[in-house]
Design an enzyme around this catalytic site. Structure first.
Site, PDB file in Angstrom:
ATOM      1  N   GLY A  10      -8.566 -51.408  14.191  1.00  0.00           N
ATOM      2  CA  GLY A  10      -8.317 -52.804  14.560  1.00  0.00           C
ATOM      3  C   GLY A  10      -9.330 -53.657  13.831  1.00  0.00           C
ATOM      4  O   GLY A  10      -9.772 -53.300  12.742  1.00  0.00           O
ATOM      5  N   MET A  47      -6.126 -57.864   8.150  1.00  0.00           N
ATOM      6  CA  MET A  47      -5.407 -56.938   7.280  1.00  0.00           C
ATOM      7  C   MET A  47      -4.065 -57.502   6.830  1.00  0.00           C
ATOM      8  O   MET A  47      -3.638 -57.280   5.694  1.00  0.00           O
ATOM      9  CB  MET A  47      -5.235 -55.595   8.000  1.00  0.00           C
ATOM     10  CG  MET A  47      -4.623 -54.520   7.156  1.00  0.00           C
ATOM     11  SD  MET A  47      -5.534 -54.203   5.620  1.00  0.00           S
ATOM     12  CE  MET A  47      -6.818 -53.097   6.181  1.00  0.00           C
ATOM     13  N   GLU A  67      -6.175 -50.084  26.364  1.00  0.00           N
ATOM     14  CA  GLU A  67      -7.463 -49.927  27.040  1.00  0.00           C
ATOM     15  C   GLU A  67      -7.443 -50.507  28.458  1.00  0.00           C
ATOM     16  O   GLU A  67      -8.030 -49.953  29.373  1.00  0.00           O
ATOM     17  CB  GLU A  67      -8.555 -50.618  26.216  1.00  0.00           C
ATOM     18  CG  GLU A  67      -8.871 -49.870  24.942  1.00  0.00           C
ATOM     19  CD  GLU A  67      -9.112 -50.777  23.747  1.00  0.00           C
ATOM     20  OE1 GLU A  67      -8.231 -51.613  23.435  1.00  0.00           O
ATOM     21  OE2 GLU A  67     -10.172 -50.646  23.115  1.00  0.00           O
ATOM     22  N   ARG A  78     -14.205 -54.243  31.460  1.00  0.00           N
ATOM     23  CA  ARG A  78     -14.569 -53.473  30.273  1.00  0.00           C
ATOM     24  C   ARG A  78     -16.035 -53.784  29.973  1.00  0.00           C
ATOM     25  O   ARG A  78     -16.416 -54.944  29.847  1.00  0.00           O
ATOM     26  CB  ARG A  78     -13.708 -53.880  29.095  1.00  0.00           C
ATOM     27  CG  ARG A  78     -14.149 -53.167  27.850  1.00  0.00           C
ATOM     28  CD  ARG A  78     -13.341 -53.563  26.667  1.00  0.00           C
ATOM     29  NE  ARG A  78     -13.879 -52.896  25.498  1.00  0.00           N
ATOM     30  CZ  ARG A  78     -14.020 -53.484  24.327  1.00  0.00           C
ATOM     31  NH1 ARG A  78     -13.678 -54.731  24.164  1.00  0.00           N
ATOM     32  NH2 ARG A  78     -14.506 -52.806  23.319  1.00  0.00           N
ATOM     33  N   ILE A  83      -4.092 -52.344  13.290  1.00  0.00           N
ATOM     34  CA  ILE A  83      -3.739 -51.873  11.946  1.00  0.00           C
ATOM     35  C   ILE A  83      -3.033 -50.514  12.035  1.00  0.00           C
ATOM     36  O   ILE A  83      -1.998 -50.285  11.401  1.00  0.00           O
ATOM     37  CB  ILE A  83      -5.005 -51.780  11.064  1.00  0.00           C
ATOM     38  CG1 ILE A  83      -5.629 -53.169  10.892  1.00  0.00           C
ATOM     39  CG2 ILE A  83      -4.687 -51.147   9.720  1.00  0.00           C
ATOM     40  CD1 ILE A  83      -7.006 -53.171  10.225  1.00  0.00           C
ATOM     41  N   GLY A  84      -3.572 -49.620  12.847  1.00  0.00           N
ATOM     42  CA  GLY A  84      -3.001 -48.280  12.970  1.00  0.00           C
ATOM     43  C   GLY A  84      -1.569 -48.305  13.480  1.00  0.00           C
ATOM     44  O   GLY A  84      -0.721 -47.519  13.049  1.00  0.00           O
ATOM     45  N   GLU A  85      -1.265 -49.240  14.388  1.00  0.00           N
ATOM     46  CA  GLU A  85       0.076 -49.287  14.973  1.00  0.00           C
ATOM     47  C   GLU A  85       1.065 -50.064  14.105  1.00  0.00           C
ATOM     48  O   GLU A  85       2.264 -49.832  14.177  1.00  0.00           O
ATOM     49  CB  GLU A  85       0.018 -49.946  16.365  1.00  0.00           C
ATOM     50  CG  GLU A  85      -0.716 -49.102  17.390  1.00  0.00           C
ATOM     51  CD  GLU A  85      -1.039 -49.875  18.665  1.00  0.00           C
ATOM     52  OE1 GLU A  85      -0.284 -50.803  19.023  1.00  0.00           O
ATOM     53  OE2 GLU A  85      -2.060 -49.557  19.304  1.00  0.00           O
ATOM     54  N   ASN A 128     -12.005 -58.580  30.355  1.00  0.00           N
ATOM     55  CA  ASN A 128     -12.765 -58.216  29.156  1.00  0.00           C
ATOM     56  C   ASN A 128     -13.422 -59.511  28.672  1.00  0.00           C
ATOM     57  O   ASN A 128     -12.786 -60.337  28.028  1.00  0.00           O
ATOM     58  CB  ASN A 128     -11.812 -57.641  28.105  1.00  0.00           C
ATOM     59  CG  ASN A 128     -12.535 -57.203  26.850  1.00  0.00           C
ATOM     60  OD1 ASN A 128     -13.754 -57.406  26.708  1.00  0.00           O
ATOM     61  ND2 ASN A 128     -11.809 -56.630  25.928  1.00  0.00           N
TER      62      ASN A 128
HETATM   63  P1  ADP Z   1      -9.219 -55.945  17.986  1.00  0.00           P
HETATM   64  O1  ADP Z   1     -10.242 -54.983  17.476  1.00  0.00           O
HETATM   65  O2  ADP Z   1      -9.645 -57.380  17.863  1.00  0.00           O
HETATM   66  O3  ADP Z   1      -8.607 -55.583  19.320  1.00  0.00           O
HETATM   67  P2  ADP Z   1      -6.565 -55.372  16.969  1.00  0.00           P
HETATM   68  O4  ADP Z   1      -6.442 -53.975  17.459  1.00  0.00           O
HETATM   69  O5  ADP Z   1      -5.732 -56.426  17.597  1.00  0.00           O
HETATM   70  O6  ADP Z   1      -8.073 -55.836  16.898  1.00  0.00           O
HETATM   71  O7  ADP Z   1      -6.250 -55.339  15.392  1.00  0.00           O
HETATM   72  C1  ADP Z   1      -6.353 -56.482  14.603  1.00  0.00           C
HETATM   73  C2  ADP Z   1      -6.012 -56.094  13.165  1.00  0.00           C
HETATM   74  O8  ADP Z   1      -4.683 -55.572  13.134  1.00  0.00           O
HETATM   75  C3  ADP Z   1      -6.058 -57.273  12.192  1.00  0.00           C
HETATM   76  O9  ADP Z   1      -6.705 -56.885  10.994  1.00  0.00           O
HETATM   77  C4  ADP Z   1      -4.597 -57.521  11.930  1.00  0.00           C
HETATM   78  O10 ADP Z   1      -4.382 -58.073  10.673  1.00  0.00           O
HETATM   79  C5  ADP Z   1      -4.034 -56.133  12.014  1.00  0.00           C
HETATM   80  N1  ADP Z   1      -2.580 -56.168  12.171  1.00  0.00           N
HETATM   81  C6  ADP Z   1      -1.863 -56.556  13.236  1.00  0.00           C
HETATM   82  N2  ADP Z   1      -0.525 -56.523  12.943  1.00  0.00           N
HETATM   83  C7  ADP Z   1      -0.430 -56.094  11.658  1.00  0.00           C
HETATM   84  C8  ADP Z   1       0.649 -55.837  10.766  1.00  0.00           C
HETATM   85  N3  ADP Z   1       1.908 -56.026  11.149  1.00  0.00           N
HETATM   86  N4  ADP Z   1       0.359 -55.406   9.519  1.00  0.00           N
HETATM   87  C9  ADP Z   1      -0.897 -55.228   9.117  1.00  0.00           C
HETATM   88  N5  ADP Z   1      -1.969 -55.441   9.913  1.00  0.00           N
HETATM   89  C10 ADP Z   1      -1.727 -55.868  11.154  1.00  0.00           C
END
Ligand code: ADP
Length: 397
Positions: free
Chosen positions: A209, A283, A378, A92, A328-330, A9
């Site tokens: 994310g 986040m 992904e 990707r 963020i979702g996970e 990627n």
């Molecule tokens: P990308 O789009 O770069 O792949 P990711 O899927 O890794 O992004 O998501 C990054 C986001 O997830 C960031 O805003 C980060 O702060 C948030 N994040 C990761 N872990 C946590 C957590 N434990 N609590 C809140 N937000 C989180």
């Protein structure tokens, strides 16, 4: 059939990679993941095994460009594999345009078509093209496969893809494409195991994310999504504003003398959570901050997700399940809780304990629509596609 698939990627200053083996179950878990970061400044190669243990942390020559970085990571991976070898590279690629509705084995004609799509994804596509050329120069015999972030949305109904623009303009490819497709495809592929009761139903997946979007999935297929022609539309993101009245852009051009470069910087790098909070695009930082502006940014993020879930539920004619994925979702339980509260009118009732535990099912027993956490992967999706295309061409050959 060879089994080690390298997934690349490539971005503006980094190349992320992972190495996948086909195991007995036909799964493609990553045996290592890593990246070269800081290309152009201070490049570093890093990789970790499945357990997160460091396999390598090494500074590369400062002059190493993307091609030199890829050469280094290919050497590292080959050494790591020992007597085994890389069977193919899966890339990707953000934009597949109108033509690429599925992954494709790369040849000169495919490269030309991917290059033609550079204006549709100017921040990403050039780096994918450069990485494909680099691999072709370093290892000409290595098969390469392109997997597109747009492909999963390819079969959406024409209405879901249309802008209300003059037909002649739409005919040139100005239409909604949608992104994060490899993530949605992966989630849709594992949902039947995780949530068999709803996987064939009306599902909204929230990929939250740094980039963020929602996808309406019915019977496993994308029917609508919040991102459009580019990855700017839809939700509030780390540094992108999401949906914006296009009149704002006309105003900024006329009254603030902003040209396309300035607008591009504003829209891709200075807006979203970062712009609203003035604190961070991250986040985790916002949730930990006492600044009222940080809270406002989080509130706007959640509010806009709520409105878009309503829009996608309308496209689906109802909602059977809401699925959270990506960083963020996970990981962000308070965000999931707030989004679920906003979706109560659609029948989502949160189970607060399950949400705090990050259980796969986070809705209460009896919730009319269920809610789930499904970690995305992904790269595994790309590895699966790459293997399948190789197997098909081996069978044909
Ligand atoms: P990308 O789009 O770069 O792949 P990711 O899927 O890794 O992004 O998501 C990054 C986001 O997830 C960031 O805003 C980060 O702060 C948030 N994040 C990761 N872990 C946590 C957590 N434990 N609590 C809140 N937000 C989180």
């Amino acid at each position: 059939m060879p089994s080690a698939i390298l997934v690349l990627n490539a971005g503006s200053s980094s190349v992320k990679f992972s190495l996948h083996d086909r195991d007995a179950a036909g799964s493609f878990g990553a045996r290592l993941r890593g990246q070269v970061e800081g290309i152009g400044v201070a490049p570093r190669l890093e990789a970790r095994d499945e357990a997160g243990r460091d396999l390598v942390r090494r500074a590369l020559d400062r002059s190493a460009d993307q091609e030199a970085a890829i050469a280094c990571l290919l050497d590292f991976v080959s050494e790591h594999l020992g007597p085994s070898h890389i069977a193919a590279v899966g890339h990707r690629v953000v934009h597949g345009g109108i033509r690429f509705g599925s992954p494709v084995r790369i040849d000169d004609a495919v490269i030309a078509e991917i290059e033609r799509l550079v204006p549709l994804a100017p921040l990403h596509q050039p780096h994918h093209v450069a990485a494909i050329h680099a691999v072709a120069r370093i290892a000409p015999a290595l098969p390469q496969v392109a997997c597109f972030d747009t492909s999963f949305h390819h079969g959406q109904p024409p209405l879901a893809r249309a802008f209300a623009l003059p037909r002649a303009l739409s005919a040139t490819g100005v239409r909604r494409y949608g992104f994060h497709g490899l993530s949605y495809e992966y989630v849709a592929s594992v949902l039947p195991e995780i949530a068999p009761g709803v996987a064939r139903g009306r599902v909204v997946v929230a990929h939250l994310g740094n980039g963020a979007s929602l996808c309406a999935i019915h019977e496993g297929r994308s029917v609508a999504t919040t991102m459009g022609f580019t990855a700017l539309d839809g939700l509030v993101m780390g540094t992108r504003p999401g949906a914006l009245d296009p009149g704002v852009l006309l105003y900024l051009m006329d009254e603030h003398a902003m040209d396309s470069r300035a607008l591009s910087r504003l829209l891709y790098h200075e807006s979203g959570l970062l712009g609203v909070s003035g604190v961070s695009s991250d986040m985790r930082v916002l949730l930990a901050s006492d600044a009222p502006e940080a809270q406002e940014a989080v509130d706007l993020f959640v509010y806009r997700i709520g409105r878009e879930i309503g829009s996608l539920a309308a496209a689906l004619g109802g909602l059977d399940a809401l699925v959270f994925t990506a960083g963020i979702g996970e990981n962000a339980a308070p965000i999931r809780a707030a989004v679920c509260r906003g979706a109560e009118w659609l029948g989502v009732t949160l189970d607060a304990d399950a949400n705090a535990r990050a259980a796969p099912c986070i809705s209460a027993a009896g919730s009319r629509a269920s809610a789930w956490i499904v970690p995305t992967d992904e790269n595994r999706m790309i590895a699966r596609h790459t293997y399948a295309l190789l197997a098909a061409s081996d069978a044909a050959g």
